[in-house]
Each structure stands twice: as C-alpha cells, then as structure tokens.
Motif scaffolding. Structure first.
Motif, mmCIF file in Angstrom:
data_model
loop_
_atom_site.group_PDB
_atom_site.id
_atom_site.type_symbol
_atom_site.label_atom_id
_atom_site.label_comp_id
_atom_site.label_asym_id
_atom_site.label_seq_id
_atom_site.Cartn_x
_atom_site.Cartn_y
_atom_site.Cartn_z
ATOM 1 N N LEU A 143 0.826 -1.208 0.000
ATOM 2 C CA LEU A 143 0.000 0.000 0.000
ATOM 3 C C LEU A 143 0.860 1.257 0.000
ATOM 4 C CD1 LEU A 143 -2.893 -0.908 2.498
ATOM 5 C CD2 LEU A 143 -2.955 -0.871 0.007
ATOM 6 N N PHE A 144 1.928 1.245 0.782
ATOM 7 C CA PHE A 144 2.837 2.393 0.803
ATOM 8 C C PHE A 144 3.451 2.619 -0.578
ATOM 9 C CE2 PHE A 144 2.450 2.555 5.307
ATOM 10 C CZ PHE A 144 2.991 3.768 5.721
ATOM 11 N N SER A 145 3.823 1.531 -1.228
ATOM 12 C CA SER A 145 4.434 1.646 -2.549
ATOM 13 C C SER A 145 3.442 2.145 -3.587
ATOM 14 C CB SER A 145 4.993 0.282 -2.965
ATOM 15 O OG SER A 145 5.543 0.337 -4.259
ATOM 16 N N THR A 146 2.205 1.641 -3.526
ATOM 17 C CA THR A 146 1.199 1.986 -4.536
ATOM 18 C C THR A 146 0.649 3.390 -4.365
ATOM 19 O OG1 THR A 146 0.550 -0.337 -4.729
ATOM 20 C CG2 THR A 146 -1.015 1.303 -5.530
ATOM 21 N N TYR A 147 0.312 3.761 -3.133
ATOM 22 C CA TYR A 147 -0.408 5.014 -2.919
ATOM 23 C C TYR A 147 0.465 6.166 -2.433
ATOM 24 C CZ TYR A 147 -4.432 1.965 -3.449
ATOM 25 O OH TYR A 147 -5.341 1.072 -3.945
ATOM 26 N N LEU A 148 1.587 5.854 -1.783
ATOM 27 C CA LEU A 148 2.462 6.909 -1.282
ATOM 28 C C LEU A 148 3.807 6.929 -1.993
ATOM 29 C CD1 LEU A 148 1.809 6.542 2.579
ATOM 30 C CD2 LEU A 148 0.732 8.132 0.967
ATOM 31 N N HIS A 149 4.007 5.976 -2.901
ATOM 32 C CA HIS A 149 5.258 5.882 -3.668
ATOM 33 C C HIS A 149 6.474 5.872 -2.746
ATOM 34 C CE1 HIS A 149 2.721 6.595 -7.125
ATOM 35 N NE2 HIS A 149 2.271 7.715 -6.579
ATOM 36 N N THR A 150 6.328 5.123 -1.663
ATOM 37 C CA THR A 150 7.384 5.012 -0.661
ATOM 38 C C THR A 150 7.722 3.550 -0.459
ATOM 39 O OG1 THR A 150 6.601 6.991 0.485
ATOM 40 C CG2 THR A 150 8.045 5.509 1.725
ATOM 41 N N GLU A 151 8.994 3.215 -0.534
ATOM 42 C CA GLU A 151 9.420 1.847 -0.294
ATOM 43 C C GLU A 151 9.578 1.618 1.203
ATOM 44 O OE1 GLU A 151 9.596 -0.498 -2.566
ATOM 45 O OE2 GLU A 151 8.981 0.962 -4.083
ATOM 46 N N LEU A 152 8.853 0.653 1.714
ATOM 47 C CA LEU A 152 8.854 0.371 3.153
ATOM 48 C C LEU A 152 9.101 -1.117 3.358
ATOM 49 C CD1 LEU A 152 8.207 1.671 6.004
ATOM 50 C CD2 LEU A 152 5.885 0.787 5.693
ATOM 51 N N ALA A 153 10.122 -1.458 4.117
ATOM 52 C CA ALA A 153 10.407 -2.873 4.393
ATOM 53 C C ALA A 153 9.225 -3.499 5.125
ATOM 54 C CB ALA A 153 11.673 -2.989 5.233
ATOM 55 N N TRP A 154 8.880 -4.715 4.761
ATOM 56 C CA TRP A 154 7.677 -5.370 5.293
ATOM 57 C C TRP A 154 7.685 -5.493 6.802
ATOM 58 C CZ3 TRP A 154 8.022 -9.674 8.306
ATOM 59 C CH2 TRP A 154 9.240 -10.370 8.287
ATOM 60 N N TRP A 155 8.883 -5.654 7.392
ATOM 61 C CA TRP A 155 8.942 -5.927 8.822
ATOM 62 C C TRP A 155 8.625 -4.701 9.678
ATOM 63 C CZ3 TRP A 155 12.596 -2.921 11.129
ATOM 64 C CH2 TRP A 155 13.675 -2.474 10.340
ATOM 65 N N ILE A 156 8.695 -3.498 9.093
ATOM 66 C CA ILE A 156 8.370 -2.287 9.869
ATOM 67 C C ILE A 156 6.882 -2.255 10.228
ATOM 68 C CG2 ILE A 156 8.308 0.238 9.825
ATOM 69 C CD1 ILE A 156 10.858 0.160 8.129
ATOM 70 N N PRO A 157 5.953 -2.374 9.260
ATOM 71 C CA PRO A 157 4.540 -2.440 9.657
ATOM 72 C C PRO A 157 4.206 -3.700 10.454
ATOM 73 C CG PRO A 157 4.792 -2.807 7.286
ATOM 74 C CD PRO A 157 6.110 -2.315 7.791
ATOM 75 N N ALA A 158 4.934 -4.797 10.198
ATOM 76 C CA ALA A 158 4.672 -6.019 10.968
ATOM 77 C C ALA A 158 4.994 -5.799 12.437
ATOM 78 C CB ALA A 158 5.492 -7.187 10.408
ATOM 79 N N LEU A 159 6.130 -5.169 12.730
ATOM 80 C CA LEU A 159 6.486 -4.881 14.128
ATOM 81 C C LEU A 159 5.537 -3.864 14.740
ATOM 82 C CD1 LEU A 159 10.393 -4.742 14.311
ATOM 83 C CD2 LEU A 159 8.844 -6.368 15.424
ATOM 84 N N ALA A 160 5.121 -2.882 13.957
ATOM 85 C CA ALA A 160 4.149 -1.906 14.462
ATOM 86 C C ALA A 160 2.847 -2.606 14.848
ATOM 87 C CB ALA A 160 3.888 -0.833 13.407
ATOM 88 N N ALA A 161 2.443 -3.583 14.032
ATOM 89 C CA ALA A 161 1.231 -4.342 14.335
ATOM 90 C C ALA A 161 1.410 -5.171 15.602
ATOM 91 C CB ALA A 161 0.871 -5.247 13.165
ATOM 92 N N VAL A 162 2.600 -5.747 15.805
ATOM 93 C CA VAL A 162 2.874 -6.508 17.027
ATOM 94 C C VAL A 162 2.629 -5.638 18.254
ATOM 95 C CG1 VAL A 162 4.690 -7.599 18.397
ATOM 96 C CG2 VAL A 162 4.504 -8.111 15.960
ATOM 97 N N LEU A 163 3.141 -4.412 18.220
ATOM 98 C CA LEU A 163 2.991 -3.500 19.358
ATOM 99 C C LEU A 163 1.535 -3.067 19.539
ATOM 100 C CD1 LEU A 163 6.175 -1.286 18.846
ATOM 101 C CD2 LEU A 163 5.863 -3.198 20.435
#
Length: 517
Positions: A143-163
C-alpha cells in the motif's frame, strides 16, 4: 443433567473430586459477564479473516490445486465441522476453561494428554499469529508503494502491528470485541457487495452451478485443497476459550459455535461460487493461476470500479489486524490457563488490573511475535526487504504449521468427547453426539494425514525439500514436549498434575450449568 453429575453438584464449589482446591483467588480468574452472544460471535469470526480467505486462500486453491469444485469443499467441510461441533458443544456445557482444547482433552483423555494438547495449542495458535504478521507486513508495504510511492520494508509495519495488537491485548475483552466487530462487519459487507456484483454480471457461462457438481472433486489435488479450505475455518473452535468471560457459558458457547460454523460455511461457499460466476467455471483455474491473490481485486476493479478496489485493499489490511487481535487474545488466554494450572510459570496465570485481561500472557505472546518477526527481518538481506520472505516463508510456513496443529487438536478433542461421556455413564444418552464426534474425528484425521503428506505443496517447497518434514516436525516436537511435561508433573508434582484442565472455579460453573439445566 447427565448421569453422574448429581454427585458433582454436592461437592464444595471450590474442590475437585479428590479434594484439590481449584480456586486461587480473583486475580487468577478472568472477569465473567464481559461477553454476550454478539460479542463472542464477533470475537470468534474475526479469526477466520473472511476477506483474507476470499482474496488469498480461494484464488490460491483454484490456481495451485486446479479444483473447480472448491465451493463444494466448503459445504463438505462445513458439514464435517458441524458434526464435530455437536460433541464439542455438548462438552462445553460441562467444562468452562480458557484452556479450551487442552482442558477438554485432559478431562477426557487425562492430564498427560492434556499437557501435550496445551503445548500443541500454544505453538499452533502462535504459528497462525506469526503467519498473519508476515502477510500484514507485505500488504502494508504494498500500500505504501502503490499510494504513497514510498518503499517500506515489510517488517516495519509487521512490528508496528505486534505492538498495537499487544496494547489492545491489555484492554477489556468487550472493548476488543467492539473493535473486532466493526472491522469484521465492514469487510464482510464489501465481500457481499462483490458477490452481488458477480451474480448480477456473470461471465458468458451465466449463473452456472457447475462448481457444486461432485464430479469437480476429482484429481490428485483434492486432498491438498481440503487442507487449504480447512485453514479457512480456523477460528470457530475458539468460542470455549472465552467461556469464563461470558455470563452463561453453558448456553452462549454452544450457540456461538454453531452460528460460527454455519455462517462461515455459507459465506465462503457463496463467495467462492461468486468467483466461478464472475470468471466462468471453465476459466476460473487459468485466471487464478495467472493472477493469484490479485484475482479478487482485478474482478472488483472491472465490476465495481477503482475506488471500491482501493477501499477493499485497505480493508484487507484492517481485516488482517482483526484476525491478529483475535488470535492474540486466544494465545494470551491459553498462556493464562497454562500458568494457572502449572504448565507455565504461575506469573502467567494472573489477570491485570480492572480490565481482567491476561496481561502477562499477552506480554508473552507479544514478545514471541516480536522475536519471530525480527528474526525473519534479520535473515532478509535485501535493502527494502525480500518481497517473497513475508508471504512465501513467514505466512506460508507458519500458517501450514498452525493449521496442522489445530486439526490434530480437533481429532484429539473428538476422541476426548467420546471418553468423557462414556466415563460419566452417559454414553447411551449421548449416543448420537458420540457417533458424530467419531465420524468427524476420522475425517479430520484423514485431512491431517493429507496435510502431512502434501506439506511440500502447502509451503511451496521443492519435492524432497527438508521443509516438508522440518515444519510439521514443529508440531511433533511440541507434542513430545507436552507429553514429557505431563509425565514429569505426574511423578513429581501430583497436586499440580491433578489440576490440569480443571481451571479456576470449574466446579462452581459446572454447578451453575446443572442448576440452569
């Protein structure tokens, strides 16, 4: 009242048959009366992640297995799980324990089997949680890549979801239920909109019912397709986990289990059929092989427009968050029950503050999830993350491990139901329920056998890959570890061993259920 229950009602409310106390104080008890029928049903259904199943599992099963009759498989599995639920639900009227599967198994098959089931359940539900974190991270990154044109490593939102999930785990269960309810209802409504659009604008083959033809269930892929579809149902069996937090567990838990099985079977069968209508039965397999998990979004884009598809992408993520929260709650309660009964350190068997949530169990699950996500992140040596790692590895590997573990628990629970009522002298009175449990247990054992046999297909591994035996061996190791723990407890701590499966105030709840009956 079943035979043999009158003596139980005469015992002190806080004593087991051998005089062992089962009440350890209010801090060792989950707060009763938090959930009604609606809250319990929503908490259970959220774990099935309906949009994730429709968008991910169904196209994968069509494409990989080549089975046009997948809608019929959902009907068949719904019938099998309904058979399983007859005995499982009846036992839920007599056993009220957040340990659910392991409590039932210990009451039927003994403490050693119960200890083994506890470890298997803890590992299996954690594995399912890890799997969804992988897919969640992948989708948010997309979603970040498609709508915000930002490359985001998958583990960053995964860790955010964990918290975030860990924070919710400390709240009252009724607050969690409201959050789950909103997310679940919205995603279900959008899938229904797709179903209606597919039926209103069918492909050239029209409103064909060919997908429900038994002739479509032929070929070598049927057994593996059953494994995929079985995973889609996981969640309905969680209702007994919340038994201690309902006001009338002997009524609400069985009711919710049947509502969950029925609604999930109908919803998935209809939505899967809608795929075949929108594309055509003859074209559904090639289309799924070409587009894979993008099939649903491609169809909604053509049938309902880009805006609807964009919203669907967003709700795909929120639906996964709901499933994460639901599985987290289950794991936390298993940890709580295990801590209360000596299968984990006693610190995990306490609730937290006014929320009554199993806070230490929640912390444990959060910590384990963080370690797994970080471990996969460290193994990923690409700058913005290997796009295959969270899906082909974390999601596929652990999702298959978790599904195998839960299926085996259902097999053991089916056997436990039979032994439990037979020992109480109720075999004649419960004969038809015992028969349905036997049939369901055999079918589920066959599905588990297919799962082990075809594990390389499930995890997309090469034939002969070590993954085909290493991953299912995780459940085998958990089983052996639990059996060993049960045997050690029986030899060295017989008092703790005797409490396995009894829970806190187990006999008070049983007495209340008998009085109401």
């Amino acid at each position: 009242m079943t035979p043999g229950s009158s003596n139980a009602s005469k015992r002190p409310a806080d004593a087991a048959p051998d005089g062992i106390s089962t009440f350890k104080g209010q801090e060792r008890a989950l707060r009763a009366g938090r959930l009604g029928t609606t809250g319990l049903l929503l908490s259970v259904l959220a774990a099935t992640a309906p949009l994730m199943v429709v968008a991910g599992v169904m196209p994968t099963t069509f494409g990989v297995m080549g089975i046009v009759g997948q809608p019929l498989l959902f009907v068949v599995l719904g019938a099998v799980l309904a058979l399983f639920s007859f005995g499982y639900a009846e036992m839920s009227r007599h056993v009220h324990n957040a340990g659910a599967f392991y409590a039932y198994i210990s009451r039927g098959l003994g403490g050693t089997a119960g200890a083994a089931a506890a470890v298997v359940a803890f590992v299996a539900y954690n594995a399912l949680q890890f799997a969804i974190y992988g897919l969640f991270g992948f989708e948010v990154s997309g979603l970040f890549s498609t709508y915000l044109h930002t490359e985001l490593a998958w583990w960053i939102p995964a860790l955010a979801a964990v918290l975030a999930v860990g924070a919710f785990g400390w709240l009252k269960i009724d607050v969690n239920a409201r959050v789950l309810g909103v997310l679940l209802v919205v995603e279900v409504l959008l899938v229904v909109v797709f179903d209606v659009a597919a039926v209103a604008g069918p492909a050239k083959e029209g409103l064909s019912l060919h997908a429900f033809n038994p002739d479509t269930l032929t070929g070598a892929g049927v057994g593996t397709a059953l494994c995929f579809c079985m995973a889609a149902f996981l969640g309905f069996e969680q209702a007994p986990v919340y038994a201690e937090e309902t006001s009338r567990p002997h009524i609400l838990v069985p009711r919710v289990m049947f509502l969950a099985v029925g609604s999930v079977a109908v919803f998935f069968a209809v939505s899967c059929w809608a795929y075949t209508v929108a594309v055509g039965p003859s074209a559904i397999v090639p289309a799924a092989q070409k587009q894979s998990a993008g099939l649903l979004f491609g169809l909604t884009d053509s049938l309902l427009g880009t805006t609807f598809t964009d919203v669907l992408h967003f709700l795909f993520v929120t639906g996964m968050f709901a499933a994460l929260l639901s599985f987290h709650n289950v794991v936390a309660r298993y940890a709580f029950a295990m801590g209360r009964e000596g299968l984990l350190p006693s610190a995990f068997g306490r609730t937290t503050g006014t929320s009554g949530a199993p806070g230490t169990g929640s912390l444990l699950q959060t910590g384990i999830s963080a370690v797994v996500v970080i471990g996969f992140a460290l193994a990923d040596d690409k700058p913005n993350g290997d796009p295959t790692a969270p899906v082909l590895h974390l999601f596929t590997w652990f999702g298959s491990v978790g599904a195998l573990g839960v299926t085996l628990l259902m097999v053991a629970a089916s056997a436990s139901v039979i032994v439990f009522f037979a020992r109480r002298g109720a075999a004649r009175a419960q004969a038809w329920r015992l028969a349905t449990s036997a049939v369901a247990g055999i079918v589920l054992l066959v599905i588990a056998g297919y799962t082990v046999r075809d594990f390389d297909v499930l995890v997309a591994a090469e034939p002969g890959s070590a993954l085909s035996w290493v991953l299912p061996a995780i459940i085998g190791v958990a089983l052996l570890a639990g059996l060993a723990q049960g045997l050690v407890l029986r030899a060295r701590r017989p008092q703790a061993y005797a409490r396995i499966g009894l829970g806190n105030e187990a006999f008070q709840l049983e007495k209340a259920a008998e009085a109401a009956g």
